[in-house]
Design a protein around this motif. Structure first.
Motif, PDB file in Angstrom:
ATOM      1  N   LYS A   4       1.047  -1.346  -0.029  1.00 53.27           N
ATOM      2  CA  LYS A   4      -0.127   0.037  -0.160  1.00 53.27           C
ATOM      3  C   LYS A   4       0.887   1.229  -0.012  1.00 53.27           C
ATOM      4  N   GLY A   5       0.078   2.333  -0.498  1.00 50.72           N
ATOM      5  CA  GLY A   5       0.932   3.614  -0.542  1.00 50.72           C
ATOM      6  C   GLY A   5       1.061   4.351   0.994  1.00 50.72           C
ATOM      7  N   THR A   6       1.696   5.272   1.187  1.00 46.71           N
ATOM      8  CA  THR A   6       2.516   6.040   2.170  1.00 46.71           C
ATOM      9  C   THR A   6       1.146   7.009   2.567  1.00 46.71           C
ATOM     10  N   LEU A   7       1.023   7.470   4.121  1.00 45.95           N
ATOM     11  CA  LEU A   7       0.409   8.589   4.432  1.00 45.95           C
ATOM     12  C   LEU A   7       1.580   9.739   4.703  1.00 45.95           C
ATOM     13  N   TYR A   8       1.406  10.912   4.237  1.00 46.84           N
ATOM     14  CA  TYR A   8       2.205  11.704   4.381  1.00 46.84           C
ATOM     15  C   TYR A   8       1.329  12.895   5.165  1.00 46.84           C
ATOM     16  N   ARG A  32       2.874  18.334  -4.688  1.00 49.21           N
ATOM     17  CA  ARG A  32       2.751  18.403  -5.971  1.00 49.21           C
ATOM     18  C   ARG A  32       2.728  16.842  -6.618  1.00 49.21           C
ATOM     19  N   SER A  33       3.432  15.948  -6.094  1.00 50.74           N
ATOM     20  CA  SER A  33       3.049  14.539  -6.569  1.00 50.74           C
ATOM     21  C   SER A  33       2.254  13.700  -5.781  1.00 50.74           C
ATOM     22  N   ILE A  34       1.456  14.480  -5.025  1.00 48.21           N
ATOM     23  CA  ILE A  34       0.300  13.564  -4.506  1.00 48.21           C
ATOM     24  C   ILE A  34      -1.192  13.754  -5.137  1.00 48.21           C
ATOM     25  N   ARG A  35      -1.812  12.741  -5.341  1.00 49.04           N
ATOM     26  CA  ARG A  35      -3.072  12.909  -6.039  1.00 49.04           C
ATOM     27  C   ARG A  35      -4.353  12.658  -5.131  1.00 49.04           C
ATOM     28  N   ARG A  36      -4.117  12.199  -4.005  1.00 58.99           N
ATOM     29  CA  ARG A  36      -5.160  11.823  -3.178  1.00 58.99           C
ATOM     30  C   ARG A  36      -5.119  12.385  -1.544  1.00 58.99           C
ATOM     31  N   TYR A  37      -6.019  13.298  -1.308  1.00 58.76           N
ATOM     32  CA  TYR A  37      -5.856  13.822  -0.013  1.00 58.76           C
ATOM     33  C   TYR A  37      -7.045  13.454   1.030  1.00 58.76           C
ATOM     34  N   VAL A  38      -6.582  13.551   2.073  1.00 57.08           N
ATOM     35  CA  VAL A  38      -7.837  13.443   3.545  1.00 57.08           C
ATOM     36  C   VAL A  38      -7.551  14.715   3.917  1.00 57.08           C
ATOM     37  N   VAL A  39      -8.635  15.603   4.161  1.00 59.96           N
ATOM     38  CA  VAL A  39      -8.447  17.021   4.670  1.00 59.96           C
ATOM     39  C   VAL A  39      -9.439  17.211   5.580  1.00 59.96           C
ATOM     40  N   LEU A  78     -11.316   4.940   4.504  1.00 60.42           N
ATOM     41  CA  LEU A  78     -10.379   5.661   3.968  1.00 60.42           C
ATOM     42  C   LEU A  78      -9.095   4.553   3.685  1.00 60.42           C
ATOM     43  N   MET A  79      -9.036   3.693   4.111  1.00 58.48           N
ATOM     44  CA  MET A  79      -8.108   2.744   4.073  1.00 58.48           C
ATOM     45  C   MET A  79      -7.977   2.476   2.393  1.00 58.48           C
ATOM     46  N   ASN A  80      -9.313   2.519   1.762  1.00 59.62           N
ATOM     47  CA  ASN A  80      -9.302   2.074   0.519  1.00 59.62           C
ATOM     48  C   ASN A  80      -8.488   3.198  -0.555  1.00 59.62           C
ATOM     49  N   MET A  81      -8.071   4.145   0.154  1.00 59.36           N
ATOM     50  CA  MET A  81      -7.466   5.100  -0.426  1.00 59.36           C
ATOM     51  C   MET A  81      -5.791   4.936  -1.017  1.00 59.36           C
ATOM     52  N   PHE A  82      -5.510   4.132  -0.335  1.00 65.14           N
ATOM     53  CA  PHE A  82      -4.121   3.851  -0.446  1.00 65.14           C
ATOM     54  C   PHE A  82      -3.617   2.719  -1.357  1.00 65.14           C
ATOM     55  N   THR A  90      -0.850   3.604  -3.704  1.00 63.38           N
ATOM     56  CA  THR A  90      -1.263   5.119  -3.746  1.00 63.38           C
ATOM     57  C   THR A  90      -0.790   5.959  -2.338  1.00 63.38           C
ATOM     58  N   ASP A  91       0.123   6.712  -2.726  1.00 63.71           N
ATOM     59  CA  ASP A  91       0.169   7.747  -1.358  1.00 63.71           C
ATOM     60  C   ASP A  91      -0.901   8.703  -1.358  1.00 63.71           C
ATOM     61  N   VAL A  92      -1.005   9.088   0.022  1.00 61.51           N
ATOM     62  CA  VAL A  92      -2.045  10.032   0.421  1.00 61.51           C
ATOM     63  C   VAL A  92      -1.540  11.054   1.388  1.00 61.51           C
ATOM     64  N   GLY A  93      -1.940  12.254   1.157  1.00 63.59           N
ATOM     65  CA  GLY A  93      -1.527  13.353   2.036  1.00 63.59           C
ATOM     66  C   GLY A  93      -2.786  13.782   2.859  1.00 63.59           C
ATOM     67  N   LEU A  94      -2.357  13.898   4.201  1.00 59.34           N
ATOM     68  CA  LEU A  94      -3.236  14.290   5.195  1.00 59.34           C
ATOM     69  C   LEU A  94      -3.165  15.731   5.728  1.00 59.34           C
ATOM     70  N   ILE A  95      -4.028  16.524   5.550  1.00 58.33           N
ATOM     71  CA  ILE A  95      -3.984  18.324   5.572  1.00 58.33           C
ATOM     72  C   ILE A  95      -4.912  18.830   6.688  1.00 58.33           C
ATOM     73  N   SER A  96      -4.391  19.375   7.760  1.00 57.63           N
ATOM     74  CA  SER A  96      -5.435  19.970   8.539  1.00 57.63           C
ATOM     75  C   SER A  96      -5.934  21.286   8.191  1.00 57.63           C
TER      76      SER A  96
END
Length: 243
Positions: A4-8, A32-39, A78-82, A90-96
């Motif tokens: 699975k991808g990495t959570l950044y 700029r390299s990540i296309r999936r985000y949890v926000v 949200l685990m399906n996003m990886f 697939t990498d995922v970015g987490l943004i507050s």
């Protein structure tokens, strides 16, 4: 087990218009390299990512919200996003909403879930209003605690203030807390009315922005600033009581 991808964990600005003022270039490059985000809030993050170099590509990104209203079942989904539709990682970015994700932020639920599923978690460098306020306060940076939000009702809030002041005195520990911006001035008034005159109190508002205000004084000195107003600005409060 499928890879699975990495959570950044991606920091966001505390304010201002140009992310490059507070976000390192290496973090902007990763964004700029990540296309999936949890926000926490999609609209805010769309503006941030556009200013960070993705203007014109925002509609190519996938956003899922994780906030105080998100159920545990929705977090689990949200685990399906990886992995993508072909099973590729697939990498995922987490943004507050502002500052560091998962610190005083519901994103911690996703981080914990990733650890339990063996998904790599990578924290990236960026601004923390709590640490910036502590740095600038002149209070004890060797021992400190974050108390989150204090009670909204004045009587309960004053009781909590007395309790954390007592703990601060016993442990020689800086106590850090935050407030909903529209209650900032009432919080300040309750602090000045409730704390001991010799207790140190710092209010740090609009950190990293042009309107940044940091005032660190004893409560005795604060009482001479009766006309001081924080207003509806993001603010961190810190106290340190004399033992």
């Amino acid at each position: 087990m499928k890879e699975k991808g990495t959570l950044y964990l991606i920091p966001s600005p505390l304010g201002g218009d140009d992310p490059a003022d507070v976000i390192p270039g290496s973090v902007l490059e990763r964004i700029r390299s990540i296309r999936r985000y949890v926000v926490e809030e999609v609209r805010t993050v769309r503006r941030y990512l556009s200013a960070a170099g993705l203007r014109g590509h925002i509609d190519e990104l996938e956003f899922r919200e994780l906030n105080e209203h998100t159920s545990h079942e929705e977090v689990s989904d949200l685990m399906n996003m990886f992995t993508d539709e072909n099973g590729n990682p697939t990498d995922v970015g987490l943004i507050s909403e502002a500052g560091l994700p998962a610190v005083a932020d519901p994103g911690a639920l996703l981080v914990a879930l990733c650890h339990s599923h063996g998904i790599k978690v990578v924290p990236l460098v960026g601004p923390s209003s709590l640490m910036l306020a502590l740095m600038a306060s002149g209070l004890n940076g060797q021992s400190f605690a974050f108390c989150g939000y204090l009670p909204a009702k004045s009587d309960e809030r004053k009781k909590a203030i007395r309790e954390i002041e007592k703990r601060s005195a016993q442990l020689n520990q800086t106590e850090i807390f935050i407030e909903t911006p529209y209650r900032n001035d009432q919080m300040l008034a309750d602090l000045v009315a409730t704390l001991q005159p010799q207790t140190m109190l710092c209010a740090a508002a609009d950190l990293t922005t042009d309107s940044q205000t940091i005032v660190s004084l004893s409560v005795r000195e604060w009482k001479r600033k009766a006309d001081f107003r924080i207003g509806k600005r993001p603010c961190v409060f810190l106290i340190l009581a004399n033992s």
